[in-house]
Write an enzyme that holds these catalytic residues in place. Structure first.
Site, PDB file in Angstrom:
ATOM      1  CG  ASP A   1      57.102  44.615  93.806  1.00  9.89           C
ATOM      2  OD1 ASP A   1      56.694  43.775  92.976  1.00  9.89           O
ATOM      3  OD2 ASP A   1      56.337  45.375  94.437  1.00  9.89           O
TER       4      ASP A   1
ATOM      5  CE1 TYR B   1      46.698  45.621  82.547  1.00 10.40           C
ATOM      6  CE2 TYR B   1      45.479  44.300  80.973  1.00 10.40           C
ATOM      7  CZ  TYR B   1      46.455  44.408  81.938  1.00 10.40           C
ATOM      8  OH  TYR B   1      47.186  43.299  82.301  1.00 10.40           O
TER       9      TYR B   1
END
Ligand code: NDP
Length: 265
Positions: A32, A156
């Site tokens: 991450d 997106y």
């Protein structure tokens, strides 16, 4: 033991996926942007699991991640390209180029870089034991926006449609070599990403429930189950597929509200 890398694993769908793989006996690498959160999450899962900082948009960071995983685990069986960010939102005519590039960067560049580096490892390693043992499985995260446009979510939509294209290209390129590549396309899932969109006024929960044939948003664990299936030996003849996990969203072509709903008696 299966070695599985999950990107964006500190939160939401990625965290649920890491938990699902760990529960299934895999050794999980949680990657991450926030390395500290990834390490904390890995520790929550147990001592065998690894948390590492990685920015999937950075070639150097991705190469370093894969080197660290190889030196600590020796092979990579599963990659889940989950890291993602939401859109800038608003009318396309008002959208900024840097924000557009950022969305495409995390989703498309990130999925490409991670897949390229991990596939280099998978293609060079021995297949897993079993009648149809493959060298590795990659699961990408698409979305309902890959199939149906949502106003204001231009970058997106482009990113997620691109991920579907990339999934198919990589699947047919690596099929013979035994690396399977599939995608899961979630509908709305209650995570921090969705809560942020809601807070910004970009998402109306009641309207989403009404538009979803199953009448609710998904839970991260429900997406994780589909990801785990596509990565598993039970999916040994599945590659290049996009599995909708959306409560029926994409199957629905009717008007909203439609005919009276059918409810169980
Ligand atoms: P979350 O925001 O809850 O989690 C995403 C994680 O990815 C965060 O920990 C985030 O870190 C991390 N991340 C962001 N950018 C990078 C990067 N460059 N490198 C590494 N990690 C990064 O999102 P969700 O769980 O909701 O979404 C996960 C995936 O599912 C995304 O690809 C999303 O597009 C997709 N999806 C989600 C849906 C939903 O309704 N929630 C629906 C359809 C698809 P940080 O918090 O620091 O940004």
């Amino acid at each position: 033991m299966t070695i599985a890398i999950v990107t964006g694993a500190a939160d939401g769908i990625g965290w649920a996926t890491a938990q699902r793989f760990a529960a299934g006996g895999a050794r999980v690498v949680l990657a991450d942007l926030r390395g500290e959160s990834a390490r904390e999450r890995a520790a929550e899962l147990g001592a065998a699991h690894i948390g590492l900082a990685c920015d999937v948009t950075s070639e150097a960071s991705v190469i370093s991640l894969v080197e660290q995983v190889l030196s600590q685990c020796g092979r990579i069986d599963v990659l889940v390209n989950n890291a993602g960010i939401g859109d800038q939102g608003g009318a396309t005519v008002d959208q900024r180029l840097d924000a557009f590039d950022r969305v495409l960067g995390v989703h498309l560049r990130g999925t490409f870089l991670m897949s390229r580096e991990v596939a280099r490892v998978m293609l060079a390693q021995a297949p897993l034991e079993g009648p149809h043992g493959c060298r590795g499985a990659i699961v990408n995260i698409a979305s309902i926006v890959a199939s149906a446009g949502i106003p204001g979510r231009n970058a997106y939509g482009a990113a997620k449609a691109g991920i579907v294209g990339m999934t198919k290209a990589m699947a047919v390129e690596w099929g013979l070599a035994g690396v399977r590549v599939n995608a899961v396309a979630p509908g709305y899932v209650r995570t921090a990403l969705v809560e942020k969109l809601q807070a910004e006024g970009l998402l109306n929960t009641d309207a989403i429930h009404a538009r979803t044939p199953m009448g609710r948003m998904g839970a991260p664990a429900e997406i994780a189950e589909a990801i785990a299936f596509l990565a598993s030996p039970q999916a040994s003849y599945i590659t290049g597929s996009v599995l909708q996990v959306d409560g029926g969203w994409i199957a629905h072509g009717g008007a909203i509200p439609s005919v009276p709903p059918v409810v169980a008696s």
